[in-house]
Scaffold this motif. Structure first.
Motif, PDB file in Angstrom:
ATOM      1  N   ALA A 183       4.398  11.348  -1.714  1.00  0.00           N
ATOM      2  CA  ALA A 183       4.863  12.136  -0.623  1.00  0.00           C
ATOM      3  C   ALA A 183       5.748  13.076  -1.089  1.00  0.00           C
ATOM      4  O   ALA A 183       5.708  14.235  -0.726  1.00  0.00           O
ATOM      5  CB  ALA A 183       5.441  11.434   0.574  1.00  0.00           C
ATOM      6  N   ASP A 184       6.739  12.810  -1.912  1.00  0.00           N
ATOM      7  CA  ASP A 184       7.901  13.776  -1.918  1.00  0.00           C
ATOM      8  C   ASP A 184       7.526  14.812  -3.218  1.00  0.00           C
ATOM      9  O   ASP A 184       7.851  16.011  -3.120  1.00  0.00           O
ATOM     10  CB  ASP A 184       9.197  13.019  -2.631  1.00  0.00           C
ATOM     11  CG  ASP A 184       9.851  12.238  -1.598  1.00  0.00           C
ATOM     12  OD1 ASP A 184       9.538  12.507  -0.474  1.00  0.00           O
ATOM     13  OD2 ASP A 184      10.538  11.252  -1.774  1.00  0.00           O
ATOM     14  N   PRO A 185       6.797  14.412  -4.235  1.00  0.00           N
ATOM     15  CA  PRO A 185       6.341  15.380  -5.286  1.00  0.00           C
ATOM     16  C   PRO A 185       5.384  16.256  -4.515  1.00  0.00           C
ATOM     17  O   PRO A 185       5.326  17.641  -4.866  1.00  0.00           O
ATOM     18  CB  PRO A 185       5.717  14.659  -6.126  1.00  0.00           C
ATOM     19  CG  PRO A 185       6.425  13.312  -6.284  1.00  0.00           C
ATOM     20  CD  PRO A 185       6.535  12.956  -4.849  1.00  0.00           C
ATOM     21  N   TRP A 191      -4.062   1.369   9.175  1.00  0.00           N
ATOM     22  CA  TRP A 191      -2.406   1.706   8.589  1.00  0.00           C
ATOM     23  C   TRP A 191      -2.255   2.973   7.695  1.00  0.00           C
ATOM     24  O   TRP A 191      -1.415   3.780   7.909  1.00  0.00           O
ATOM     25  CB  TRP A 191      -2.236   0.434   7.369  1.00  0.00           C
ATOM     26  CG  TRP A 191      -0.951   0.720   6.748  1.00  0.00           C
ATOM     27  CD1 TRP A 191       0.169   0.216   7.086  1.00  0.00           C
ATOM     28  CD2 TRP A 191      -0.918   1.525   5.531  1.00  0.00           C
ATOM     29  NE1 TRP A 191       1.340   0.771   6.242  1.00  0.00           N
ATOM     30  CE2 TRP A 191       0.613   1.467   5.267  1.00  0.00           C
ATOM     31  CE3 TRP A 191      -1.738   2.146   4.646  1.00  0.00           C
ATOM     32  CZ2 TRP A 191       1.354   2.107   4.289  1.00  0.00           C
ATOM     33  CZ3 TRP A 191      -1.027   2.967   3.629  1.00  0.00           C
ATOM     34  CH2 TRP A 191       0.203   2.858   3.396  1.00  0.00           C
ATOM     35  N   VAL A 192      -3.703   3.561   7.310  1.00  0.00           N
ATOM     36  CA  VAL A 192      -3.498   4.770   6.675  1.00  0.00           C
ATOM     37  C   VAL A 192      -3.511   5.934   7.815  1.00  0.00           C
ATOM     38  O   VAL A 192      -2.448   6.800   7.351  1.00  0.00           O
ATOM     39  CB  VAL A 192      -4.834   4.959   5.914  1.00  0.00           C
ATOM     40  CG1 VAL A 192      -5.225   6.434   5.475  1.00  0.00           C
ATOM     41  CG2 VAL A 192      -5.047   4.079   4.562  1.00  0.00           C
ATOM     42  N   LEU A 225      -5.003   9.858   0.062  1.00  0.00           N
ATOM     43  CA  LEU A 225      -5.762   8.847  -0.746  1.00  0.00           C
ATOM     44  C   LEU A 225      -4.774   7.425  -0.870  1.00  0.00           C
ATOM     45  O   LEU A 225      -3.672   7.490  -1.186  1.00  0.00           O
ATOM     46  CB  LEU A 225      -5.879   9.196  -2.061  1.00  0.00           C
ATOM     47  CG  LEU A 225      -7.037  10.290  -1.935  1.00  0.00           C
ATOM     48  CD1 LEU A 225      -6.947  10.933  -3.557  1.00  0.00           C
ATOM     49  CD2 LEU A 225      -8.206  10.326  -1.452  1.00  0.00           C
ATOM     50  N   LEU A 226      -5.436   6.210  -0.535  1.00  0.00           N
ATOM     51  CA  LEU A 226      -4.810   5.019  -0.679  1.00  0.00           C
ATOM     52  C   LEU A 226      -4.858   4.346  -2.105  1.00  0.00           C
ATOM     53  O   LEU A 226      -5.662   4.585  -2.763  1.00  0.00           O
ATOM     54  CB  LEU A 226      -5.811   3.963   0.293  1.00  0.00           C
ATOM     55  CG  LEU A 226      -4.982   2.677   0.452  1.00  0.00           C
ATOM     56  CD1 LEU A 226      -3.862   2.673   1.078  1.00  0.00           C
ATOM     57  CD2 LEU A 226      -6.149   1.775   1.108  1.00  0.00           C
ATOM     58  N   ARG A 227      -3.519   3.652  -2.071  1.00  0.00           N
ATOM     59  CA  ARG A 227      -3.251   3.211  -3.380  1.00  0.00           C
ATOM     60  C   ARG A 227      -2.673   2.174  -3.224  1.00  0.00           C
ATOM     61  O   ARG A 227      -2.004   1.790  -2.294  1.00  0.00           O
ATOM     62  CB  ARG A 227      -2.157   4.217  -4.296  1.00  0.00           C
ATOM     63  CG  ARG A 227      -2.643   5.474  -4.530  1.00  0.00           C
ATOM     64  CD  ARG A 227      -3.763   5.388  -5.972  1.00  0.00           C
ATOM     65  NE  ARG A 227      -4.218   6.748  -5.932  1.00  0.00           N
ATOM     66  CZ  ARG A 227      -5.426   7.337  -5.652  1.00  0.00           C
ATOM     67  NH1 ARG A 227      -6.119   6.640  -4.666  1.00  0.00           N
ATOM     68  NH2 ARG A 227      -5.861   8.349  -6.088  1.00  0.00           N
ATOM     69  N   TRP A 228      -2.949   1.024  -4.224  1.00  0.00           N
ATOM     70  CA  TRP A 228      -2.400  -0.362  -4.017  1.00  0.00           C
ATOM     71  C   TRP A 228      -1.632  -0.758  -5.163  1.00  0.00           C
ATOM     72  O   TRP A 228      -2.055  -0.865  -6.343  1.00  0.00           O
ATOM     73  CB  TRP A 228      -3.451  -1.255  -3.848  1.00  0.00           C
ATOM     74  CG  TRP A 228      -3.314  -2.854  -3.612  1.00  0.00           C
ATOM     75  CD1 TRP A 228      -1.797  -3.186  -3.266  1.00  0.00           C
ATOM     76  CD2 TRP A 228      -3.978  -3.760  -3.995  1.00  0.00           C
ATOM     77  NE1 TRP A 228      -1.812  -4.575  -3.546  1.00  0.00           N
ATOM     78  CE2 TRP A 228      -3.162  -4.981  -3.883  1.00  0.00           C
ATOM     79  CE3 TRP A 228      -5.290  -4.198  -4.385  1.00  0.00           C
ATOM     80  CZ2 TRP A 228      -3.549  -6.303  -3.868  1.00  0.00           C
ATOM     81  CZ3 TRP A 228      -5.839  -5.332  -4.402  1.00  0.00           C
ATOM     82  CH2 TRP A 228      -4.919  -6.414  -3.929  1.00  0.00           C
ATOM     83  N   GLU A 229      -0.342  -0.874  -5.139  1.00  0.00           N
ATOM     84  CA  GLU A 229       0.489  -1.372  -6.132  1.00  0.00           C
ATOM     85  C   GLU A 229       0.889  -2.916  -6.000  1.00  0.00           C
ATOM     86  O   GLU A 229       1.726  -3.305  -5.221  1.00  0.00           O
ATOM     87  CB  GLU A 229       1.764  -0.665  -6.049  1.00  0.00           C
ATOM     88  CG  GLU A 229       2.870  -0.727  -6.917  1.00  0.00           C
ATOM     89  CD  GLU A 229       4.130  -0.121  -7.118  1.00  0.00           C
ATOM     90  OE1 GLU A 229       4.953   0.042  -8.041  1.00  0.00           O
ATOM     91  OE2 GLU A 229       4.169   0.890  -6.139  1.00  0.00           O
ATOM     92  N   MET A 230       0.017  -3.322  -6.767  1.00  0.00           N
ATOM     93  CA  MET A 230       0.248  -4.981  -6.678  1.00  0.00           C
ATOM     94  C   MET A 230       1.222  -5.575  -7.741  1.00  0.00           C
ATOM     95  O   MET A 230       1.244  -5.065  -8.777  1.00  0.00           O
ATOM     96  CB  MET A 230      -1.316  -5.759  -7.280  1.00  0.00           C
ATOM     97  CG  MET A 230      -1.190  -7.111  -7.305  1.00  0.00           C
ATOM     98  SD  MET A 230      -2.479  -8.087  -7.916  1.00  0.00           S
ATOM     99  CE  MET A 230      -4.076  -7.313  -7.089  1.00  0.00           C
ATOM    100  N   PHE A 266       0.750  -1.381   0.014  1.00  0.00           N
ATOM    101  CA  PHE A 266       0.154  -0.024   0.007  1.00  0.00           C
ATOM    102  C   PHE A 266       0.833   1.223   0.024  1.00  0.00           C
ATOM    103  O   PHE A 266       2.081   1.263   0.663  1.00  0.00           O
ATOM    104  CB  PHE A 266      -0.923  -0.112   1.073  1.00  0.00           C
ATOM    105  CG  PHE A 266      -1.800  -0.985   1.198  1.00  0.00           C
ATOM    106  CD1 PHE A 266      -2.887  -1.003   0.109  1.00  0.00           C
ATOM    107  CD2 PHE A 266      -2.069  -1.987   1.987  1.00  0.00           C
ATOM    108  CE1 PHE A 266      -3.953  -1.776   0.139  1.00  0.00           C
ATOM    109  CE2 PHE A 266      -3.205  -2.856   2.020  1.00  0.00           C
ATOM    110  CZ  PHE A 266      -3.892  -2.832   0.883  1.00  0.00           C
ATOM    111  N   ARG A 267       0.468   2.328  -0.528  1.00  0.00           N
ATOM    112  CA  ARG A 267       0.976   3.729  -0.624  1.00  0.00           C
ATOM    113  C   ARG A 267       0.022   4.624  -0.232  1.00  0.00           C
ATOM    114  O   ARG A 267      -1.220   4.528  -0.509  1.00  0.00           O
ATOM    115  CB  ARG A 267       1.575   3.846  -2.008  1.00  0.00           C
ATOM    116  CG  ARG A 267       2.575   2.883  -2.670  1.00  0.00           C
ATOM    117  CD  ARG A 267       3.891   3.000  -1.926  1.00  0.00           C
ATOM    118  NE  ARG A 267       4.780   1.995  -2.597  1.00  0.00           N
ATOM    119  CZ  ARG A 267       4.942   0.764  -1.970  1.00  0.00           C
ATOM    120  NH1 ARG A 267       4.254   0.221  -0.974  1.00  0.00           N
ATOM    121  NH2 ARG A 267       5.839  -0.251  -2.807  1.00  0.00           N
ATOM    122  N   LEU A 268       0.589   5.781   0.006  1.00  0.00           N
ATOM    123  CA  LEU A 268      -0.358   6.864   0.342  1.00  0.00           C
ATOM    124  C   LEU A 268      -0.184   8.191  -0.724  1.00  0.00           C
ATOM    125  O   LEU A 268       1.120   8.521  -0.878  1.00  0.00           O
ATOM    126  CB  LEU A 268      -0.198   7.683   1.619  1.00  0.00           C
ATOM    127  CG  LEU A 268      -1.126   6.647   2.612  1.00  0.00           C
ATOM    128  CD1 LEU A 268      -0.778   7.474   4.059  1.00  0.00           C
ATOM    129  CD2 LEU A 268      -2.500   6.612   2.496  1.00  0.00           C
TER     130      LEU A 268
END
Length: 830
Positions: free
Chosen positions: A818-820, A645-646, A613-618, A592-594
């Motif tokens: 996060a960084d951008p 977790w979020v 916003l939650l993102r899933w990188e499968m 998972f990523r935010l």
């Protein structure tokens, strides 16, 4: 020394021999080794004592020898006993002497001596008379001795004979003295107890007792007091084995009639005792048995019944004895009894279920066993009936059947019975080349009703749904409840595929009619999935699964509708299952990523915050759209750990930005209704404390649907957030059952206008009016307003002019990692 037996004693005596010596010699001759009297020796001694050349000695009444001795005897008997000084007997033979040997009036024999030279003087006569008296007394003593010896020998022979007789008796005979010491022990006793006679004679009878509390005195006293000659006692063998014995006693008496001992006759009755105990046990079992038992004779007349039969039937024993079993519908005529008789004749036994009658005439189910009893001649003698009232068991079986195959709430067939009926229908349809349909019915939003009214009213509503569905179908159709608000309807015989759709529309219309729960009108809708057999499946499992897939697709349309199953649906269902499986491991694998979408102040153009916003990188699939995996997470409950977790990831990122010197910015996170529990505030506030994040930098977003249920508990949680300084925003306002009362009751800081209203402005007048109204209402309530999904300059200008505070959307920026986002934040707020 006495001469050996058979040896003649030398008559070495003369007339001058002493009386003592003569008496000793005579005693020796008469009592010679307990053998016969040495008559020749006696005669010789007497002749020597009287210096006579010859003599006669005869025992008893008879005389031996020649006639003169007999004559002499007669003369002597005629003249009486000789006395000293009498003249010689007999005129012809004056020198001969004769004497009858008599003692105590008993004639014992005769003694005579022949003539001698010079005859017999007075001294000789005296001596002859003394000699006769001595012989008579000795003969008397010898006769008495012989009689005693003979009596003793006779007694010994009798004892031996009796002992032999006792030994021939199979059972044991024991004799005892009055003190209980064993004096006699036959072979039967030796066989029974295992002791030889030499081991027990002289020992006390207590040796054989098995019970320590039984005393010999008590046993004898009981015998003497009760006069009982037979008692049942326990005895012990030499081996230690204890057995039951029957002891019969009799008293023995001496010559004076005084009791001198006891004679015991002991019989091992262990087998008899066991048999009696078994008979008593059988009698108790017969009487105490829980099942009814009845015995009839060969003429089918009742001869015995137990208490259980009377309790079951209501008949008294006296009312049944002598009657036939037909009184209770248990035999004596009828086709069923003929069947029973044939079985009894063939195998002697029959069992089965009958309907006997009670005394009041009521029939009841009973399991009956009938046995034919034959006598030693193999002729029928009795019939034995054993039966039990199985009314309760039948009711229990029916109850078990209902529980096993029917839904207890609605009374409809459950999954097990449905599968069984479907299997039969599919087989029959395949054989006849016919078709059938399965309709999977799921009530929409029924959980809301359950939560609002409670389980009992909701259950009553489900029962009414079942009744409506049943009344709407044919008798041959089956309505089944799988559980919850799911129903399956089996149409076992349809002519066309389209017939299933006709039934589905009919059912949707019936369910659309108002229901009443606790006097409140409730409207229901349903989603129906349809599978056709045998095309969509040749077994019940496949058909129900495919109908379920079609129902799920119908439910996704968001309205009361029905859909037929297709293979594409199944493929999508499989993809969804795969997605669910991968989703369960995504959290552990760190997939998972935010991303952060900026929230911009419309007046200044500065970034004021961001929505996480939650993102899933499968792996292997790239980014999975939230629209695909968020609903799955909601349904499976995975949204709870994912949501936690979020919050943690957002706070961790905030901490990193603050540590890097980044200007503070508020981050908004979405909360799912599934996350709302009593522990939610403590969990979120704990995460803030763990990362040392000020509460005002976190905003939680909730939806309107969350406010509709358990409002009191939600208010309490929101107030806990507000007290801690966490701000609250109401997402998707206007898409649900919007109510101003929510805005009044809940501590909400911000309203978010849903993008569905933003998308049409400013061209769509309705969307523009709704957006304007929401903004105006928020302003009146001192709430901040954010518009979602702003993509064009026209939308931005309209919202700014309408008084909207902030916006987010692609007009400014898409969601960024996060960084951008941090770089954009620095550039925007310079």
């Amino acid at each position: 020394m006495a001469p050996a037996q058979g040896q003649s004693l030398s008559p070495g005596f003369d007339a001058g021999a002493t009386e003592f010596e003569l008496a000793a010699q005579l005693y020796q001759a008469i009592f010679f080794h307990d053998g016969p009297i040495a008559r020749d020796t006696v005669r010789a001694l007497c002749c020597s004592a009287l210096a006579s050349p010859d003599g006669c000695f005869v025992l008893g009444d008879g005389l031996a020898g020649d006639a003169p001795w007999a004559a002499l005897q007669i003369q002597s008997r005629a003249s009486g006993t000789l006395a000293a000084g009498q003249p010689p007997l007999g005129a012809s033979q004056p020198n001969r002497l004769g004497l009858d040997l008599v003692f105590a009036g008993r004639h014992l024999g005769f003694l005579g001596v022949a003539a001698r030279a010079g005859g017999y003087d007075g001294e000789a006569l005296r001596r002859f008379a003394d000699l006769g008296a001595l012989l008579a007394s000795m003969l008397h003593a010898r006769t008495s001795h012989d009689q005693r010896v003979e009596a003793l020998a006779s007694s010994e022979r009798e004892i031996r004979r009796q002992s032999q007789m006792l030994d021939q008796i199979h059972d044991s005979v024991i004799t005892m003295d009055p003190q209980g010491y064993i004096t006699g022990w036959n072979a039967g006793a030796e066989r029974l107890f295992g002791y030889a006679a030499s081991e027990v004679i002289g020992r006390n009878i207590l040796l054989l007792y098995a019970d320590e509390d039984e005393s010999m005195e008590g046993f004898f006293n009981a015998f003497l007091a009760d006069g009982s000659r037979e008692m049942k006692v326990r005895r012990r063998k030499k081996s230690g084995e204890v057995f039951w014995a029957s002891v019969s006693l009799s008293v023995s008496h001496d010559e004076d009639g005084t009791p001198s001992g006891l004679i015991g006759y002991v019989v091992d009755i262990s087998d008899q005792q066991c048999a009696e105990e078994k008979l008593r046990l059988h009698a108790r079992i017969f009487e105490c048995a829980g099942e009814a038992i009845m015995v009839a004779d060969a003429g089918e007349r009742i001869v015995s019944v137990n208490q259980a039969l009377c309790d079951i039937t209501g008949f008294a024993e006296r009312e049944l004895l002598g009657c036939t079993p037909a009184l209770m519908n248990l035999g004596s005529g009828g086709a069923r009894w003929d069947e029973i008789r044939r079985a009894l004749d063939a195998q002697g036994y029959w069992s089965g279920e009958l309907q006997p009658l009670r005394k009041d005439g009521a029939a009841y189910p009973a399991w009956v066993s009938v046995s034919l009893v034959r006598n030693t001649a193999d002729a029928p003698s009795h019939y034995c009936f054993v039966f039990a009232d199985i009314s309760a068991r039948k009711e229990a079986e029916e109850q078990i059947y209902r529980l096993a195959y029917f839904d207890p709430l609605t009374g409809l067939p459950n999954r097990s019975l449905l599968f069984s009926l479907l299997a039969q229908a599919i087989t029959e349809a395949h054989r006849k080349h016919e078709h059938g349909a399965l309709l999977f019915v799921d009530l929409n939003r029924f959980k809301h009703i359950n939560d609002s009214f409670g389980h009992t009213p909701a259950d009553a509503l489900l029962a009414e749904v079942a009744r409506r569905l049943t009344r709407s179908l044919r008798k041959e159709d089956v309505v089944s409840r799988l559980g919850g608000d799911e129903f399956v309807i089996a149409l076992f015989d349809i002519n066309r595929r389209e017939d299933a759709a006709i039934v589905a529309r009919k059912l949707l219309a019936v369910l659309a009619e108002p229901f009443f729960v606790e006097q409140h009108e409730v409207l229901l809708s349903a989603s129906i999935g349809i599978s056709i057999f045998p095309e969509d499946g040749r077994d019940a499992e496949t058909l129900i699964r495919n109908a379920d897939v079609a129902m799920y697709r119908a439910k996704q349309t968001g309205s009361s509708s029905y859909l037929y199953y297709s293979r594409e649906m199944n493929l999508r269902s499989l993809e969804r299952l795969k997605l669910e499986g991968s989703l369960r491991h995504a959290l552990d694998r760190g997939e998972f990523r935010l991303h952060y979408q900026p929230q911009v102040d419309l007046a200044s153009g500065r970034i004021t915050g961001a929505e996480a916003l939650l993102r899933w990188e499968m792996p292997g699939h790239g980014m999975v759209p939230p629209a695909q995996f968020i609903p799955v997470a909601e349904e499976t409950g995975l949204i709870v750990p994912i949501g936690e977790w979020v919050v943690d990831a957002a706070c961790r990122q905030l901490r990193a930005w603050l540590d890097a010197g980044q200007a503070p910015v508020k981050i908004a996170v979405n909360l799912s209704p599934r996350q709302f529990s009593q522990n939610l505030p403590r969990t979120v506030l704990g995460i803030l404390r763990a990362h040392d994040i000020p509460a005002e930098l976190l905003e939680v977003e909730i939806t309107e649907s969350m406010l509709m249920h358990n409002a009191d508990s939600v208010v309490a949680m929101m107030q806990e957030f507000a007290a801690a300084g966490v701000s609250m925003s109401l997402d998707d306002f206007g898409t649900g059952y919007s109510s101003l009362s929510y805005l009044k009751r809940f501590p909400i800081n911000t309203l978010k206008i849903d993008q569905s209203f933003v998308r049409g402005i400013p061209r769509d007048a309705n969307d523009s009016a709704i957006a304007t109204a929401i903004i105006g209402m928020a302003k009146a309530l001192n709430l901040k307003v954010i518009a979602e999904g702003v993509e064009t300059a026209e939308q931005q200008d309209f919202l700014k002019s309408a008084g909207c505070d902030e916006m987010q959307g692609y007009r400014f920026s898409k969601p960024l990692p996060a960084d951008p986002f941090a770089a954009l934040l620095c550039a925007s707020n310079g």
